[in-house]
Design a protein around this motif. Structure first.
Motif, short mmCIF file in Angstrom:
data_model
loop_
_atom_site.label_atom_id
_atom_site.label_comp_id
_atom_site.label_asym_id
_atom_site.label_seq_id
_atom_site.Cartn_x
_atom_site.Cartn_y
_atom_site.Cartn_z
N TYR A 1 51.16 29.08 36.15
CA TYR A 1 49.99 29.20 37.03
C TYR A 1 49.11 27.94 36.90
O TYR A 1 48.88 27.46 35.78
CB TYR A 1 49.25 30.45 36.57
CG TYR A 1 48.08 30.89 37.40
CD1 TYR A 1 48.21 31.20 38.74
CD2 TYR A 1 46.82 31.03 36.81
CE1 TYR A 1 47.13 31.63 39.48
CE2 TYR A 1 45.74 31.46 37.54
CZ TYR A 1 45.89 31.76 38.88
OH TYR A 1 44.82 32.18 39.61
N SER B 1 37.72 38.22 34.46
CA SER B 1 38.72 37.69 35.40
C SER B 1 40.01 37.40 34.64
O SER B 1 40.00 37.33 33.41
CB SER B 1 38.22 36.40 36.07
OG SER B 1 38.23 35.34 35.14
N GLY B 2 41.08 37.20 35.39
CA GLY B 2 42.36 36.85 34.77
C GLY B 2 42.30 35.49 34.09
O GLY B 2 42.77 35.33 32.96
N VAL B 3 41.72 34.50 34.76
CA VAL B 3 41.71 33.17 34.14
C VAL B 3 40.89 33.14 32.86
O VAL B 3 41.22 32.38 31.94
CB VAL B 3 41.25 32.02 35.07
CG1 VAL B 3 42.27 31.73 36.14
CG2 VAL B 3 39.90 32.27 35.64
N THR C 1 50.99 39.21 34.50
CA THR C 1 50.35 39.69 35.73
C THR C 1 51.36 40.10 36.80
O THR C 1 51.25 41.17 37.39
CB THR C 1 49.42 38.61 36.30
OG1 THR C 1 48.42 38.31 35.32
CG2 THR C 1 48.74 39.06 37.58
N PHE C 2 52.36 39.24 37.04
CA PHE C 2 53.31 39.51 38.13
C PHE C 2 54.20 40.72 37.83
O PHE C 2 54.55 41.46 38.73
CB PHE C 2 54.19 38.28 38.40
CG PHE C 2 53.62 37.34 39.45
CD1 PHE C 2 52.27 37.04 39.48
CD2 PHE C 2 54.45 36.78 40.41
CE1 PHE C 2 51.75 36.18 40.44
CE2 PHE C 2 53.94 35.92 41.39
CZ PHE C 2 52.60 35.62 41.40
N ILE D 1 42.98 33.68 29.88
CA ILE D 1 43.80 32.53 29.48
C ILE D 1 42.94 31.56 28.67
O ILE D 1 43.29 31.17 27.55
CB ILE D 1 44.37 31.82 30.73
CG1 ILE D 1 45.19 32.81 31.58
CG2 ILE D 1 45.22 30.62 30.33
CD1 ILE D 1 45.50 32.31 32.99
N THR E 1 42.67 41.80 38.58
CA THR E 1 42.33 41.58 39.98
C THR E 1 43.50 41.94 40.89
O THR E 1 43.31 42.22 42.07
CB THR E 1 41.99 40.08 40.17
OG1 THR E 1 41.14 39.67 39.10
CG2 THR E 1 41.34 39.80 41.50
N LYS E 2 44.71 41.92 40.34
CA LYS E 2 45.91 42.07 41.15
C LYS E 2 46.33 43.54 41.20
O LYS E 2 45.72 44.33 41.88
CB LYS E 2 47.03 41.19 40.59
CG LYS E 2 46.57 39.74 40.28
CD LYS E 2 46.25 38.96 41.52
CE LYS E 2 45.58 37.62 41.23
NZ LYS E 2 46.29 36.71 40.37
N GLU F 1 55.10 32.73 31.92
CA GLU F 1 55.04 33.82 32.89
C GLU F 1 56.46 34.21 33.29
O GLU F 1 57.37 33.40 33.21
CB GLU F 1 54.33 33.35 34.17
CG GLU F 1 52.85 33.12 34.03
CD GLU F 1 52.36 32.09 35.04
OE1 GLU F 1 52.69 32.23 36.24
OE2 GLU F 1 51.67 31.16 34.62
N SER G 1 45.85 39.60 34.86
CA SER G 1 44.74 39.58 35.81
C SER G 1 44.65 40.98 36.38
O SER G 1 45.57 41.44 37.06
CB SER G 1 45.00 38.57 36.92
OG SER G 1 44.09 38.82 37.97
N ASP H 1 51.70 35.72 30.20
CA ASP H 1 50.86 36.14 31.33
C ASP H 1 51.72 37.07 32.17
O ASP H 1 52.58 36.63 32.92
CB ASP H 1 50.41 34.91 32.13
CG ASP H 1 49.51 35.30 33.31
OD1 ASP H 1 49.56 36.47 33.75
OD2 ASP H 1 48.77 34.42 33.79
N MET I 1 37.40 42.02 40.35
CA MET I 1 38.11 41.10 39.45
C MET I 1 38.01 41.58 38.01
O MET I 1 37.03 42.22 37.63
CB MET I 1 37.50 39.69 39.52
CG MET I 1 37.51 39.12 40.92
SD MET I 1 37.16 37.35 40.93
CE MET I 1 38.79 36.73 40.49
N GLY I 2 39.02 41.22 37.22
CA GLY I 2 38.99 41.55 35.80
C GLY I 2 40.20 40.97 35.12
O GLY I 2 41.13 40.47 35.77
#
Ligand SMILES: *Cc1c(COP(=O)(O)O)cnc(C)c1O
Length: 390
Positions: free
Chosen positions: A108, A82-84, A183-184, A87, A203-204, A152, A201, A181, A213-214
């Motif tokens: 986040y 997962s993304g978290v 991700t965005f 972290i 997952t996004k 981020e 993440s 991070d 998820m990953g």
């Protein structure tokens, strides 16, 4: 061989070396075997290539690791479930008791939790600043030995843009690692900066379809290799089947991301002109206070648009509930559009000053823009805004 034995030793299938599948198969196997003990030992001493146990390495994961690290412009990648977990695992691997971490108000929620609570339990101190406080960042890095800064850009939910050149140059001069991070912004952005560790993440945007998820930790081989030693035994492994789905999602990554960004710009321009919308947060708008910085740093502007309604919790909830094409749901980066009403964005844990810095108020709504037709999205937003204020 009895059938009870046979089912545990099914016939092997050999694919000839010159006969390849166009899509790599899923190596849904935890264990890999060599011909004998010596070869197994040679593998364990890193004297030969191969695979042994999927928590540590697996061919399906290896393909995704190679792809993602190349896209991000680095040479090593570690995948997690997962993304978290990227972290938590990265911070635990990189920090020790007595270290100091630079964290941001706009980070986040789980990142703030991990730094403040989890690392705090192990004697790691932190300072939390606003990502916009450039003089504060500079002063802190000059005055206080800091192990790492985690940040981020664009931030969630109001799409502030971190000044990455400023942060990385001050951090490098101070011997502080930078963890972004990303991700965005996605794998195709921010690779040109002097960042030590990128977190994503999967997952996004990577999986892209909201069904798996990953997480990925990407950086230069020496650093990721050292982190792998600590993270391996923590065991946040990605399953090969999930890796396969993410790999498949990546085939349309650029098409999806580009189209979702184009939709996000059209939607944000429509919302900006609407009388019930006080402010639109989208870095692609020339009215975004950091539009020029975003233009310099990024190839595009992301797929998340947040708005300040001319109202509060009540109008925010009615707006979200009146939308027909946007589901009220967490996450971003799916093919379908999503909405988060203010009640679900408004964090109870900020001080008054931090709340003001976060820019998240009682009328803030986050939209994650999908792949629907842009006129359908704008029509839906228009009818929901009408209902919200009637
Ligand atoms: C969603 C998200 C995460 C967490 O990822 P999961 O895969 O949901 O665990 C981390 N960072 C950012 C910026 C995110 O948007």
């Amino acid at each position: 061989m009895k059938n009870t034995t046979l089912v545990n030793h099914p016939p092997a299938v050999e694919v000839p070396k010159d006969n390849r599948p166009l899509v790599a198969p899923i190596y849904q196997s935890v264990k890999f075997s060599f011909d004998d003990t010596d070869e197994t030992l040679r593998y364990q001493r890193a004297e030969r290539a191969g695979f042994f146990y999927s928590r540590t390495s697996n061919p399906t994961l290896a393909q995704l690791q190679g792809l993602l690290s190349k896209l991000q412009g680095r040479d090593d990648c570690l995948l997690t479930g997962s993304g978290v977990s990227t972290i938590a695992a990265s911070l635990l691997a990189l920090c020790k008791a007595g270290d100091h971490v630079l964290l941001f108000v706009e980070s986040y929620g789980p990142t703030r939790y991990i730094v403040q609570r989890l690392l705090g339990k192990f004697g790691v101190a932190h300072t939390m600043l606003s990502i916009e406080d450039l003089p504060g960042i500079e002063q802190l890095l000059e005055e206080k030995p800091t192990r790492l800064a985690i940040f981020e850009s664009p931030t969630n939910p109001v799409t502030k843009i971190a000044d990455i050149e400023h942060l990385t140059s001050k951090a490098r001069a101070a011997g502080c690692l930078t963890v972004l991070d990303n991700t965005f912004a996605g794998f195709h952005n921010h690779g040109q900066y002097d960042i030590d560790v990128y977190l994503h993440s999967l997952t996004k945007y990577a999986s892209g379809h909201g069904d798996v998820m990953g997480g990925a930790i990407i950086g230069r081989h020496e650093l990721i290799g050292a982190m792998r030693k600590d993270i391996g035994p923590m065991g946040p492994a990605l399953d090969p089947h999930a890796a396969f789905l993410i790999q498949r999602g990546m085939r349309t990554y650029f098409l999806r991301y580009e189209r979702q960004c184009a939709n996000a710009l059209i939607v944000s321009e429509f919302l900006q002109a609407h009388p019930r919308v006080k402010r639109v947060h989208y870095p692609g708008l020339s009215t975004h206070p950091q539009h020029a910085l975003a233009r310099r740093q990024m190839k595009d502007f992301g797929t998340v648009v947040s708005i300040e309604l001319d109202g509060g919790f009540r109008e925010g909830a009615r707006f979200a509930e009146s939308l027909e094409l946007f589901s009220i749901a967490a996450s971003v980066g799916s093919t379908e559009s999503l909405v988060m009403p203010p009640q679900l964005l408004y964090s109870g844990e900020y001080t008054a000053e931090q709340r003001a810095q976060s820019l998240v108020g009682k009328g803030t709504v986050r939209l994650s823009i999908g792949l629907e037709d842009e006129s359908d999205l704008n029509n839906d937003l228009a009818q929901a805004l009408t209902k919200a204020f009637n």
